[in-house]
Design a protein around this motif. Structure first.
Motif, mmCIF file in Angstrom:
data_model
loop_
_atom_site.group_PDB
_atom_site.id
_atom_site.type_symbol
_atom_site.label_atom_id
_atom_site.label_comp_id
_atom_site.label_asym_id
_atom_site.label_seq_id
_atom_site.Cartn_x
_atom_site.Cartn_y
_atom_site.Cartn_z
ATOM 1 N N VAL A 39 -12.023 -51.605 -8.702
ATOM 2 C CA VAL A 39 -12.525 -50.158 -8.202
ATOM 3 C C VAL A 39 -12.403 -50.276 -6.705
ATOM 4 N N GLN A 40 -12.832 -51.181 -6.058
ATOM 5 C CA GLN A 40 -12.787 -50.992 -4.762
ATOM 6 C C GLN A 40 -11.437 -51.004 -3.880
ATOM 7 N N PHE A 43 -9.740 -47.780 -4.634
ATOM 8 C CA PHE A 43 -10.040 -46.645 -3.842
ATOM 9 C C PHE A 43 -9.629 -46.860 -2.330
ATOM 10 N N SER A 44 -9.575 -48.018 -1.984
ATOM 11 C CA SER A 44 -8.877 -48.317 -0.770
ATOM 12 C C SER A 44 -7.637 -48.067 -0.595
ATOM 13 N N SER A 47 -6.978 -44.444 -0.567
ATOM 14 C CA SER A 47 -7.379 -43.800 0.550
ATOM 15 C C SER A 47 -6.313 -43.977 1.565
ATOM 16 N N HIS A 71 -4.988 -39.476 -8.641
ATOM 17 C CA HIS A 71 -6.212 -39.235 -9.041
ATOM 18 C C HIS A 71 -6.553 -40.074 -10.455
ATOM 19 N N LEU A 74 -7.323 -43.754 -10.039
ATOM 20 C CA LEU A 74 -8.944 -43.704 -9.665
ATOM 21 C C LEU A 74 -9.757 -43.690 -10.902
#
Length: 141
Positions: A39-40, A43-44, A47, A71, A74
């Protein structure tokens, strides 16, 4: 330059994501620690892709085009402790497009578009027929 650092970080996040999925190949779910890392990194990556898209899109250079796929990626990351995201991925469509491109190019020379398409479809049908035949039936003497 800042954008180059973002690109490097995005590539590093992408590699980390692939490493996690490779380490859990064939498993139904990701363990808690791996899912959290996944997840980390996801998202990185998203972004950074969004930031790069905002930098390059105003100049109409669609290098970092982000879509609804980000989307969904994620969401798949957030659900990774329930279902391994790699179990739902299918790259065969991409592979098929490359093969179709080669097939159509082989039929293009000396033919108008309609004839080239008809020739490509004939070749495709023969290829499917051979693929479905049992090996011992192909080379009967």
């Amino acid at each position: 330059i800042l954008e180059h650092r973002w690109i490097r970080s995005a590539l590093q996040a992408s590699v980390a994501i692939e490493d996690i999925l490779e380490a859990h190949r064939g498993e139904f779910v990701l363990d808690t620690r791996s899912a959290r890392n996944y997840v980390q990194h996801m998202f990185s990556l998203m972004s950074l892709v969004t930031a790069l898209g905002r930098v390059y899109h105003p100049h109409e250079v669609l290098i970092f085009h982000y879509t609804i796929k980000c989307h969904y990626l994620l969401h798949s990351a957030l659900m990774a402790h329930y279902l391994n995201p790699s179990l739902g991925w299918n790259y065969s469509g991409e592979d098929y497009m490359q093969k179709a491109k080669v097939l159509l190019q082989s039929c293009q020379k000396g033919n108008n578009p309609n004839r080239a398409l008809a020739k490509a479809m004939t070749k495709y049908c023969y290829g499917l027929a051979f693929r479905m035949m049992k090996r011992e039936h192909i080379w009967k003497s």
